[in-house]
Design an enzyme around this catalytic site. Structure first.
Site, short mmCIF file in Angstrom:
data_model
loop_
_atom_site.label_atom_id
_atom_site.label_comp_id
_atom_site.label_asym_id
_atom_site.label_seq_id
_atom_site.Cartn_x
_atom_site.Cartn_y
_atom_site.Cartn_z
CB CYS A 65 0.80 1.34 4.24
SG CYS A 65 -0.93 0.74 4.30
CB CYS A 104 -1.03 -0.14 1.18
SG CYS A 104 -1.72 1.61 1.60
#
Length: 429
Positions: free
Chosen positions: A60, A57
């Site tokens: 992230c 991600c």
């Protein structure tokens, strides 16, 4: 005697060493949690901030170094906040248990009770934001400088309530009840300069401040809890609310109808003038929420209420459902004498001189949930892309595992992701 004294010193040294070492060298970094240690960690610490992430991600990856910076600072607080992370892509059962719907999902566990976090993600702002959860319920301020420092330290993400000349016990119950939504304080010693700054001329007084909107309001009582609570609830938002996804989430819990002004562009001088007039009207009509949205800022939302078909600015009344009210004879607001026109609009609304219209988009809850819908579209697009890729692989030479081509197909190029806007609440499925 010497032996006894030496033994005592040794025991005390061990106790001191153990006290200083307990958790200090373990909690100043981001903890990695999984099924084996998640529950025990949440039980061991009063405050745990958890990042449910996926290794691929983009959001992230951006967040990870910020958490690394914030972790040792938060660990040093008088009431430490522990930062932890869970690879939700790997530990799927744990992710499902904690209702993870995208990456990253951020939650703060206070005495074991989770609250979803939608605040800033830059380390400095994240630290300031999270300190709110471990701050005193009511801060007592005893000087002008203490008031100034309190407001500065509080930041811009929560409204601030200061009771001037009010006893701490008067607001303590409400401060506990609404701690997650606002800062609360009482000031017992302050100068006339403070009274001028916050525009009140007698005490006791409650002042609500919205630093990010340069907005404040005054409450002179009565200070019985039911009246004070009503004032606090009405002032979680500024007098005139800019409508966006974040404010819609807050409005979801507000039972008042929304008087909505639709503008061409919120940043224009003529729009700012109208917004100032809206604040004055809001101050005198606290049973309603006054909001505004610019077509330039959020065209899809504005067009929901017929922005294309009507001269702007226009005003409508909306209760968050799939219908809204227009006031007959007040379809649009002219540039001159806007205060009188807004008063006429409100009088027409209260007298029932309204026309019911259907919105052309989702309801308030629909708008909030539409982010989930967008993510669902992304999933469908991803699955279609994977299907095409599989068919292509069956005909061509297989791609090398871990190549850039595969990464682009699954998660988009890093340059594209980096160039997109990064906002609190952003997630990837």
């Amino acid at each position: 005697m010497k032996t006894t004294r030496s033994s005592l010193i040794l025991i005390l040294s061990i106790i001191i060493w153990a006290t200083e070492s307990t958790g200090a060298d373990k909690i100043n970094t981001v903890l990695e949690l999984d099924e084996s240690n998640f529950d025990s960690t949440i039980a061991a610490y009063d405050y745990v901030f958890v990042d449910f992430y996926a290794p691929w991600c983009t959001h992230c990856k951006r967040l990870a170094p910020e958490l690394d910076v914030a972790a040792p600072i938060l660990a040093e607080l008088k009431k430490p906040i522990i930062i932890a992370k869970v690879n939700a892509d790997k530990h799927t059962r744990l992710a499902r248990k904690h209702e993870v719907d995208g990456y990253p999902t951020l939650k703060i566990y206070m005495h074991g009770v989770p609250t979803e976090y939608y605040g800033p993600r830059k380390a400095e702002l994240l630290v300031r934001f999270l300190r709110k959860f471990v701050a005193p319920d009511v801060t007592v301020l005893n000087s002008d400088s203490a008031i100034r420092e309190f407001v500065e330290e509080a930041g811009t993400h929560f409204p601030i309530f200061i009771g001037f000349g009010i006893n701490e016990t008067v607001i303590s119950n409400l401060a506990i009840k609404y701690k997650k939504k606002a800062w609360f304080s009482v000031a017992s010693d302050f100068s006339d300069d403070v009274m001028v700054q916050y525009d009140f001329d007698k005490i006791p007084t409650m002042v609500s401040i919205h630093p990010s909107y340069n907005d404040h309001s005054i409450f002179y009582g009565p200070f019985e809890e039911e009246f004070l609570e009503e004032y606090i609830k009405q002032n979680f938002l500024p007098l005139a609310v800019p409508i966006n996804y974040e404010t819609l989430k807050i409005l979801k819990d507000d039972q008042r109808k929304i008087v909505l002004a639709i503008l061409e562009d919120e940043s224009e001088e003529k729009s700012r003038k109208l917004i100032k007039t809206l604040k004055a009207a809001a101050s005198a009509n606290r049973d309603l929420v006054f909001g505004y949205v610019g077509v330039k800022q959020w065209v899809e939302f504005a067009e929901t209420f017929g922005a294309k078909e009507t001269k702007l600015p226009r005003m409508i009344v909306w209760d968050g459902s799939e219908e809204y009210l227009s006031v007959i004879g007040s379809e649009s607001i002219e540039e001159e004498d806007q205060g009188s026109q807004i008063s006429q609009f409100l009088a027409g609304f209260r007298e029932g001189k309204t026309e019911r219209n259907s919105i052309s988009g989702p309801s308030l809850l629909g708008y909030i949930k539409s982010l989930i819908g967008v993510r669902s579209v992304y999933i469908i697009v991803f699955l279609v892309a994977m299907f095409i890729l599989i068919r292509h692989i069956s005909k061509e030479e297989p791609l090398t595992v871990g190549t850039r081509d595969r990464d682009q197909v699954e998660h988009g190029t890093s340059s594209e992701a980096e160039s997109s806007d990064y906002r609190p609440g952003d997630k990837q499925d």
